[in-house]
Scaffold this motif. Structure first.
Motif, mmCIF file in Angstrom:
data_model
loop_
_atom_site.group_PDB
_atom_site.id
_atom_site.type_symbol
_atom_site.label_atom_id
_atom_site.label_comp_id
_atom_site.label_asym_id
_atom_site.label_seq_id
_atom_site.Cartn_x
_atom_site.Cartn_y
_atom_site.Cartn_z
ATOM 1 N N ASN A 85 0.846 -1.196 0.000
ATOM 2 C CA ASN A 85 0.000 0.000 0.000
ATOM 3 C C ASN A 85 0.876 1.239 0.000
ATOM 4 O O ASN A 85 1.660 1.457 0.919
ATOM 5 N N ASN A 86 0.745 2.035 -1.069
ATOM 6 C CA ASN A 86 1.523 3.270 -1.198
ATOM 7 C C ASN A 86 3.015 3.011 -1.042
ATOM 8 O O ASN A 86 3.737 3.769 -0.378
ATOM 9 N N GLY A 87 3.458 1.924 -1.673
ATOM 10 C CA GLY A 87 4.874 1.607 -1.646
ATOM 11 C C GLY A 87 5.361 0.998 -0.342
ATOM 12 O O GLY A 87 6.565 0.796 -0.175
ATOM 13 N N ILE A 88 4.462 0.693 0.572
ATOM 14 C CA ILE A 88 4.842 0.117 1.868
ATOM 15 C C ILE A 88 4.261 -1.291 1.976
ATOM 16 O O ILE A 88 3.059 -1.486 1.783
ATOM 17 N N PRO A 89 5.109 -2.295 2.273
ATOM 18 C CA PRO A 89 4.595 -3.659 2.413
ATOM 19 C C PRO A 89 3.732 -3.810 3.661
ATOM 20 O O PRO A 89 4.059 -3.284 4.729
ATOM 21 N N VAL A 90 2.623 -4.507 3.511
ATOM 22 C CA VAL A 90 1.718 -4.790 4.626
ATOM 23 C C VAL A 90 1.652 -6.311 4.775
ATOM 24 O O VAL A 90 1.121 -7.008 3.913
ATOM 25 N N PHE A 91 2.189 -6.817 5.878
ATOM 26 C CA PHE A 91 2.285 -8.262 6.072
ATOM 27 C C PHE A 91 1.012 -8.799 6.724
ATOM 28 O O PHE A 91 0.581 -8.321 7.778
ATOM 29 N N THR A 92 0.411 -9.807 6.093
ATOM 30 C CA THR A 92 -0.802 -10.429 6.632
ATOM 31 C C THR A 92 -0.502 -11.739 7.356
ATOM 32 O O THR A 92 -1.314 -12.192 8.151
ATOM 33 N N TYR A 93 0.631 -12.353 7.051
ATOM 34 C CA TYR A 93 1.064 -13.628 7.633
ATOM 35 C C TYR A 93 0.105 -14.778 7.309
ATOM 36 O O TYR A 93 0.145 -15.815 7.953
ATOM 37 N N GLN A 94 -0.743 -14.571 6.310
ATOM 38 C CA GLN A 94 -1.656 -15.617 5.870
ATOM 39 C C GLN A 94 -0.986 -16.478 4.803
ATOM 40 O O GLN A 94 -0.399 -15.963 3.858
ATOM 41 N N VAL A 95 -1.085 -17.795 4.976
ATOM 42 C CA VAL A 95 -0.513 -18.736 4.015
ATOM 43 C C VAL A 95 -1.603 -19.160 3.040
ATOM 44 O O VAL A 95 -2.693 -19.588 3.466
#
Length: 441
Positions: A388-398
């Motif tokens: 999002n807007n060049g920033i990684p957003v980690f969900t940790y979902q496999v």
């Protein structure tokens, strides 16, 4: 030989199960976790023992006693004279007022402690849920306590009529038990008993589940790493015997693999595991390679260490041993050209050993076209990550599938390194204190 050091079982996982009251029980707890059991029958028996203690939660919820009393009674029962005869203090009852007083106090402490454990815990246990073999162990504990005639001596103590004849009679019981080794056997069995009490408390506290052993493959639901405060729980079902896991750095690949490894190992020592449901085959060998390091003592680089570990597993699989192995970022320790070629050979080769299970994570996006993937002979999963807007957003979902996401440059830019590396001037360097200022003219 199993290689599970990277799971940090003793340092990180075992403390979750540790509600022990004394160090003897703690040692037995460690022993129960030390190595996998050798059959499904042994595993299920241990599971049933833990379940038996869990069924007795109402009796054992507040299991406790004075630790100092326990250690003093232990020392008292193990003290001998220089010739190795029975407790010398007991033999001196009546010799002097001082010795008699000391012996009387020690015997009262023993009666009080043992009576408390007998009445409030051991005697109240419902033994029906336990396996037959362990019912025998519980009977031995109960018989040990009752053989002291604790009820009688407790009454004499309360009436303040615990006299020398009572003390000598109790001393003879103790002396006989010391002589035939019954004291030592009791403390060993009691330590195991308390280790199981501790384990049952942990399973109830954390809501772990007991695995089911099936030949059909490894299936986990709601698996998570138990040290995470707010863990994201994931499901895993291995249709094939090799899983290739992808995802960007920091997305949680290593944590997911470690969570599965912890579940598999705990299942094989007969314990409940951090998941909502687990089905697993019985593995004869468990090997986990997650933490990356060089073995300086043996002169191995990280890459050579991977080669050695992989060879050990492959040789076992060829010999018919059912293996479970995790390789996190396999062949990270060599150049990309070599890594791609040997990774392809490894993945295609491991797919041949159907009874075994191999979990491999990788950053090598070129492996997407490997033969075994095209033929659906291996499974592929990835740890999801949004940008999002060049920033990684980690969900940790496999999720099933493959990730080609690369966030290295995003993180590099986010920290402003492009600007720092391109705009550093002598003035900036001086301001940061790297070069001495010129003296004023």
């Amino acid at each position: 030989m199993n290689a599970i050091e990277d799971l940090s079982i003793e340092k990180e996982i075992l403390p979750l199960f540790d509600f022990t009251v004394n160090h003897f029980a703690k040692e037995q707890l460690h022993e129960l976790f030390r190595k996998p059991l050798n059959s499904v029958v042994s595993i299920l028996e241990r599971q049933d023992i833990v379940k038996g203690f869990m069924t007795n939660e109402g009796v054992l919820a507040n299991y406790s006693y004075s630790k100092s009393d326990f250690y003093e009674v232990y020392e008292f029962l193990h003290s001998q004279d220089k010739a190795g005869h029975a407790n010398v203090l007991l033999l001196r009852i009546g010799f002097s007022k001082r010795d008699t007083g000391r012996a009387r106090s020690a015997l009262i402490q023993l009666v009080t402690l043992f009576r408390e454990i007998e009445v409030y815990y051991v005697k109240k246990l419902d033994t029906k849920p336990f396996p037959e073999a362990y019912k025998t162990e519980l009977r031995k504990l109960y018989d040990f306590f009752t053989s002291f005639n604790l009820n009688y001596y407790e009454g004499r103590i309360k009436e303040d009529s615990f006299e020398k004849k009572d003390q000598k009679a109790l001393a003879r019981i103790i002396g006989e038990k010391q002589k035939n080794g019954e004291i030592e056997r009791f403390f060993k069995h009691f330590a195991v008993f308390e280790a199981y009490v501790s384990i049952s408390k942990s399973v109830l506290k954390y809501g772990f589940c007991f695995p089911v052993f099936e030949e059909r493959g490894l299936v986990l639901k709601g698996v998570y790493h138990p040290l995470l405060i707010n863990p994201v729980k994931n499901d895993f079902s291995g249709k094939n015997n090799v899983l290739l896991l992808t995802g960007p750095n920091m997305s949680g690949k290593s944590t997911f693999l470690k969570a599965i490894g912890i579940c598999v190992y705990l299942a094989h020592v007969g314990m409940a595991v951090p998941a909502t449901a687990v089905q697993t085959p019985f593995y004869n060998l468990i090997t986990v390679s997650i933490n990356h390091y060089d073995d300086m003592m043996n002169g191995y680089s990280h890459f050579m260490l991977e080669i050695v570990r992989l060879k050990e597993v492959v040789e076992k699989a060829i010999a018919g041993v059912r293996c479970f192995a995790i390789f996190d970022e396999l062949f990270k320790g060599t150049n990309i050209e070599d890594a791609i070629e040997v990774s392809k050979a490894t993945i295609n080769g491991l797919a041949r050993f159907k009874p075994s299970s191999f979990l491999i994570s990788t950053h090598l996006h070129q492996l997407k076209d490997v033969e075994a993937i095209a033929e659906n002979n291996i499974d592929t999963c990835y740890v999801d990550c949004a940008v999002n807007n060049g920033i990684p957003v980690f969900t940790y979902q496999v999720k099933p599938g493959w990730s080609d996401l690369k966030i290295g440059q995003l993180l590099f830019a986010k920290e402003g390194l492009y600007d720092l590396l391109q705009t550093t001037t002598t003035k900036n360097v001086v301001r940061r204190g790297f070069l001495p200022r010129s003296p004023n003219p």
